[in-house]
Design an enzyme around this catalytic site. Sequence first.
Site, short mmCIF file in Angstrom:
data_model
loop_
_atom_site.label_atom_id
_atom_site.label_comp_id
_atom_site.label_asym_id
_atom_site.label_seq_id
_atom_site.Cartn_x
_atom_site.Cartn_y
_atom_site.Cartn_z
N ASP A 1 0.87 -1.18 0.00
CA ASP A 1 0.00 0.00 0.00
C ASP A 1 0.90 1.22 0.00
O ASP A 1 2.12 1.10 -0.09
CB ASP A 1 -0.89 0.00 1.27
CG ASP A 1 -2.16 0.82 1.06
OD1 ASP A 1 -2.05 1.96 0.58
OD2 ASP A 1 -3.26 0.32 1.35
N HIS B 1 4.77 28.04 -13.21
CA HIS B 1 5.50 27.31 -14.23
C HIS B 1 5.82 25.88 -13.85
O HIS B 1 5.51 24.96 -14.59
CB HIS B 1 6.70 28.04 -14.80
CG HIS B 1 7.04 27.40 -16.10
ND1 HIS B 1 6.35 27.68 -17.26
CD2 HIS B 1 7.84 26.36 -16.39
CE1 HIS B 1 6.75 26.86 -18.20
NE2 HIS B 1 7.66 26.05 -17.70
N SER C 1 5.87 6.63 -21.56
CA SER C 1 7.01 5.73 -21.62
C SER C 1 6.60 4.28 -21.42
O SER C 1 7.04 3.39 -22.15
CB SER C 1 8.04 6.11 -20.55
OG SER C 1 8.43 7.45 -20.70
N HIS D 1 6.31 34.03 -18.70
CA HIS D 1 4.88 34.35 -18.77
C HIS D 1 4.66 35.85 -18.66
O HIS D 1 3.52 36.31 -18.71
CB HIS D 1 4.12 33.66 -17.64
CG HIS D 1 4.19 32.16 -17.72
ND1 HIS D 1 3.28 31.42 -18.43
CD2 HIS D 1 5.05 31.27 -17.19
CE1 HIS D 1 3.58 30.14 -18.33
NE2 HIS D 1 4.65 30.01 -17.59
#
Lengths: 392, 532
Positions: B110, B258, B273, B308
């Site tokens: 777990d 970001h 992948s 940005h």
Amino acid sequence: MKNNFPVFISRICLLLGSWFCISSAYAESRINMPQGVTPMSHDIYALHMMIFWICVSIGVLVFSVLIYSLIKFRKSKGAVPADFHEHTVVEITWAVIPFLILVAMAIPATKVLMRMDNTDDADVTIKIVGYQWKWKYEYLDQGISYFSNLSTPVSQLNNQAPKNEWYLLEVDRPLVVPIHQKIRFLVTANDVIHSWWVPALGIKRDAIPGYIHESWARIEKTGTYRGQCAELCGVNHGFMPIVVEAVTPEAFAAWVQQQTAGKTSLPPDIKKEKSQAELLKQGETLYTTHCAICHKPEGTGMPPAFPALKGSVIATGPVKNHIAMVLNGKPGTAMQAFKEQLSDEDIAAIVTYERHAWGNDDTPRYGKEAGGTVQAAQVASQRAESTHEKLN
Amino acid sequence: MSTAVNDVHEHEHEHPEGFWGVLGRWLFTTNHKDIGTLYLWLSFIMFFVGGAMALVIRAELFQPGARIVSPEFFNQMTTLHGLIMVFGVVMPAMVGLANWQIPMMIGAPDMALPRLNNWSFWILPFAFSLLMSTFFMSGPAPDFGWTFYAPLSTTYGPKSTDFMIFSIHLMGLSSIMGAINVIATIFNMRAPGMTLMKMPIFVWSWLVTAFLLLGVMPVLAGAVTMMLADRHFGTSFFNAAGGGDPILFQHVFWFFGHPEVYILIMPAFGVISEVVSTFSRKKIFGYRFMIYAIVAIALLSFIVWAHHMFTAGIPLVTELFFMYATMLVAVPTGVKVFNWVATIFKGSISFEAPMLFAIAFLFLFTMGGFSGLMLSIVPADYQYQDTYFVVAHFHYVLIPGSIFAIMAAIYYWLPKWTGHMYNETMAKWHFWLTVISINITFFPMHFLGLAGMPRRIPDYALQFTDFNRIATIGAFIFGFSQLLFLINVVRTVRGHGPRVGAKVWEGAHGLEWTLPSPPPYHSFTVPPEIKN
Ligand SMILES: [Cu+2]
């Protein structure tokens, strides 16, 4: 099912393709960045196309290998997996080659950026101030200053009239600039952040309260260049366009002359009383340009952010408070001070209009303060008072 | 590869009956699979909620003129659509996948901290109720964009902004706890012999993501706390009139923002992948470089935030620094794409739904990467910034990037989780409709942006009409195609579809495929032996 898929897909592509051709045949939608009319916009365009073609070439290369592999090495065709899963030299190579390409891209980009940064030796300096939702242009050396509002009629916005060619890209007073001269822009804002963007000039500058940002342009051709506010600035962000009128230096000089002359030779006669009918007529037009964007033509506003003026406490209460609200606005809200934008006559007309429109002059209902006419002299004295108060 | 010594020692897990019993089971569960399921369903529901908002936006933009909703409501839609898709869809879905897969992939019973796990999930429904409740308040819901720039969100923000702030605090808390749990699990619960460099790439990608989360969620919490203080406690962090700085907000926000976008895409890299390798029947090419690339991208993500803000007027040298740093991200990203292609090259490829989504990822994510590279060039960005070109860019990296990877992951692992195969025909329809409609929706947006259409506007000039129409049509096809996905998942979960064995896919590797399908409640009660 399996075999039907390719057929299905190719049909859809065909459909889309043909539709694409038809739709772009009858409408001239542009699909690329404009080359613009300033050295800056040409530089940007050249950079943009260079990176675009570099990306396309890399894309073609990578995607061809990918597509080749997907076709060639299918299990259904009996492909057997190879057993390689590492190759340091190859991997380093395809890290280094992109790096070199990036360096090649960075060099011209750096050059352009440094050229853009040079705002020295300007012939004309214009301060641009963003407001919710209009632009203010101040010619610092010429002493000219005015606001530029969206001029598309409300009926077109609401689809009640056919939209004209420059729907949402037209203003009441464009920014007038000379060609062939270096114009320096100083960009700031009064309330929230806006962004002054004219693609043809290659300029996008955020207008930020508390900051002044510089940019410049030397426009090559006379013409009308249009743009929009590019930074979300509230409800009417989509409705504060920019129009730049580039004229010859002679025409610019004449325009400057006309603007400054008009100001000195015709001092507004605030003593002159106007009739109520005259005030109402003038007030309605002014209200539509300056106030309706928030308070709506029907006076209903968009509560709770933008209160209704129909039956509002202030528009039906004492005249003094009403005038004060329009002159000074309410700091920290979208209700800005209009004293710089509007003359005493204008404010008198607007206030009179608001006090009579939408049943606001219903005295039995709203009390004896409702209605009434306002004259320019009263606004002028209140304006003087408020300036005086500030000084103390 | 490894085989597990799995003596099926399953406790008798009586799942309680009745309404309260079922509610109690899900409310108090500490099991990684239950919690993974909860996360995934939350994400699925929010996907439709956020998607409905996107359709409202697109419907309004079908033609110029005020049509369906007011500009005020339009702004609320763009804001909530963004917040929900980022915090309510992609992040919970990735955490859900982590919960299900990490213990199974590293040979653990777990997660390391099961109670924390329960809590980090159950905070979220409250966070989103708080966020959605803003629609029912007097005054508008948050209407300043998902980036909530000050002062539009502080001095000028509607009252409901405070609820958004607390909601973001809660989401941050949940993410931080989730990240701690992932790190603790990976560091402490690996089966003996599973060294770090033997871990599946999906696990690696989540390890790096977890560190990113720990690094930036507190910064976001800081940003919204400063907003709260500006709004109510008389501070002026972001208020120019009080001596504060509106640009500071952008720096703080994007210092979070970001790395956040890499948080959204990194686990997707992991999924792709796994899937590409399985369906090419070939080991992933350049395992080590794939890991280095993930770590490099994560490190770079901390020093590119100001890209940005190029039009916000930052100094020249700063702009140059951020431009170079941003361009550098293309190098490790390129390595990843090349390695995926090399994995496919000379493989033995079959085209089941997970692989189809992974292939679409390779094409379309790469296109999003190209537009990203274009955006990194500062002078060009002056034209692109805040236009539909940016909207096209980030939807290309987020939908064919993150969302396609999530869909690939669901199709890939759902048979493992449920023991039943999904309906492949329906999945193929879902795939083709999705991949075509997404291009109809977002490809024209590149043109719109270049031709000068700003983002976040409820109405536009006539010259933009054509492409907006096309985009709207695409968006509706995309939206409704997702019902096929929902139906397919529900059918599979309810036991329709043929039963599958432990190793569902011929080319699959990894410990999860050594467990029966569906796997036992506590995945590996005896640590498996790792050979090779
Ligand atoms: Cu604006």
